[in-house]
Design a protein around this motif. Sequence first.
Motif, short mmCIF file in Angstrom:
data_model
loop_
_atom_site.label_atom_id
_atom_site.label_comp_id
_atom_site.label_asym_id
_atom_site.label_seq_id
_atom_site.Cartn_x
_atom_site.Cartn_y
_atom_site.Cartn_z
N PRO A 41 0.85 -1.18 0.15
CA PRO A 41 0.04 -0.06 0.08
C PRO A 41 0.89 1.41 -0.14
N PRO A 42 0.30 2.29 -0.30
CA PRO A 42 1.07 3.67 -0.39
C PRO A 42 1.67 3.79 1.15
N PRO A 43 3.15 4.44 1.04
CA PRO A 43 3.72 4.74 2.44
C PRO A 43 2.86 5.45 3.30
N GLY A 81 3.24 -0.85 13.16
CA GLY A 81 2.28 0.30 12.85
C GLY A 81 2.03 0.59 11.39
N ARG A 82 2.25 -0.59 10.45
CA ARG A 82 1.98 -0.14 9.04
C ARG A 82 1.17 -1.61 8.53
N CYS A 83 0.53 -1.15 7.34
CA CYS A 83 0.13 -2.33 6.49
C CYS A 83 1.08 -2.76 5.36
N THR A 84 1.39 -4.23 5.32
CA THR A 84 2.66 -4.54 4.59
C THR A 84 2.18 -5.99 4.10
N PRO A 85 2.58 -6.19 2.88
CA PRO A 85 2.76 -7.68 2.45
C PRO A 85 3.56 -8.72 3.43
N ALA A 86 3.05 -9.83 3.79
CA ALA A 86 3.76 -10.74 4.60
C ALA A 86 4.69 -11.63 3.88
N LEU A 87 5.74 -10.61 3.39
CA LEU A 87 6.75 -11.52 2.70
C LEU A 87 8.06 -10.75 3.37
N SER A 88 9.10 -11.69 3.14
CA SER A 88 10.47 -11.40 3.73
C SER A 88 11.41 -12.22 2.68
N GLU A 89 12.38 -11.48 2.67
CA GLU A 89 13.55 -11.94 1.81
C GLU A 89 14.37 -13.26 2.69
N ARG A 90 14.74 -14.12 1.71
CA ARG A 90 15.56 -15.24 2.25
C ARG A 90 16.30 -15.76 1.15
N THR A 91 17.69 -15.90 1.45
CA THR A 91 18.67 -16.46 0.42
C THR A 91 18.23 -17.90 0.14
N VAL A 92 18.48 -18.31 -0.93
CA VAL A 92 18.23 -19.61 -1.43
C VAL A 92 18.97 -20.49 -0.54
N ARG A 93 18.67 -21.66 0.11
CA ARG A 93 19.19 -22.53 0.96
C ARG A 93 18.80 -24.03 0.69
N ASN A 94 19.73 -24.78 0.52
CA ASN A 94 19.39 -26.29 0.27
C ASN A 94 18.52 -26.29 -1.32
N GLY A 95 18.47 -25.37 -1.98
CA GLY A 95 17.89 -25.69 -3.32
C GLY A 95 16.54 -24.96 -3.19
N HIS A 96 16.18 -24.58 -2.00
CA HIS A 96 14.70 -24.14 -1.77
C HIS A 96 14.57 -22.63 -2.09
N ASP A 97 13.75 -22.47 -2.99
CA ASP A 97 13.61 -20.84 -3.35
C ASP A 97 12.75 -20.26 -2.42
#
Length: 140
Positions: A41-43, A81-97
């Motif tokens: 959503p918008p900042p 305190g903000r509305c945000t997508p439930a996404l987080s960065e994760r480096t590929v480990r053990n072949g799992h994207d």
Amino acid sequence: ASVNPCQQDDEHMCIVSVDSGHSLMSGPPDIIRSLKQKLSPPPGTTTCSEEVISKLPDLSFVMGGKMFTMQPVDYLIELEGRCTPALSERTVRNGHDWVLGEHFMRTYYTMFDYDNMRVGFSHLDLVKPHIEAIMGGAAP
């Protein structure tokens, strides 16, 4: 519009784990950053109101040739305190994207079939009428 985060070339399959102990949906940093730009959503948006949700695209994962689509109400969270997508960065480990956690599993009933080494999904709306029978209670 839907966003498909697992678009890969024909030589690289997108490997996904489903983990009930993982709350967010985590994936490769470059894809997550791009998705957050498209799905946020918008900042300054503090609540995930109906007005906010109605203006954002769906998020789709294609697994096993089937599309699993989440609406903004499914993938947005109120965090710090903000509305945000439930996404987080994760480096590929053990072949799992990707690791799809609780937010994915709240939308898709997930069945782990250890004997046959597979996982099945069904949209929760299709499962709700049968939940008593699934949980071992009386049939609907």
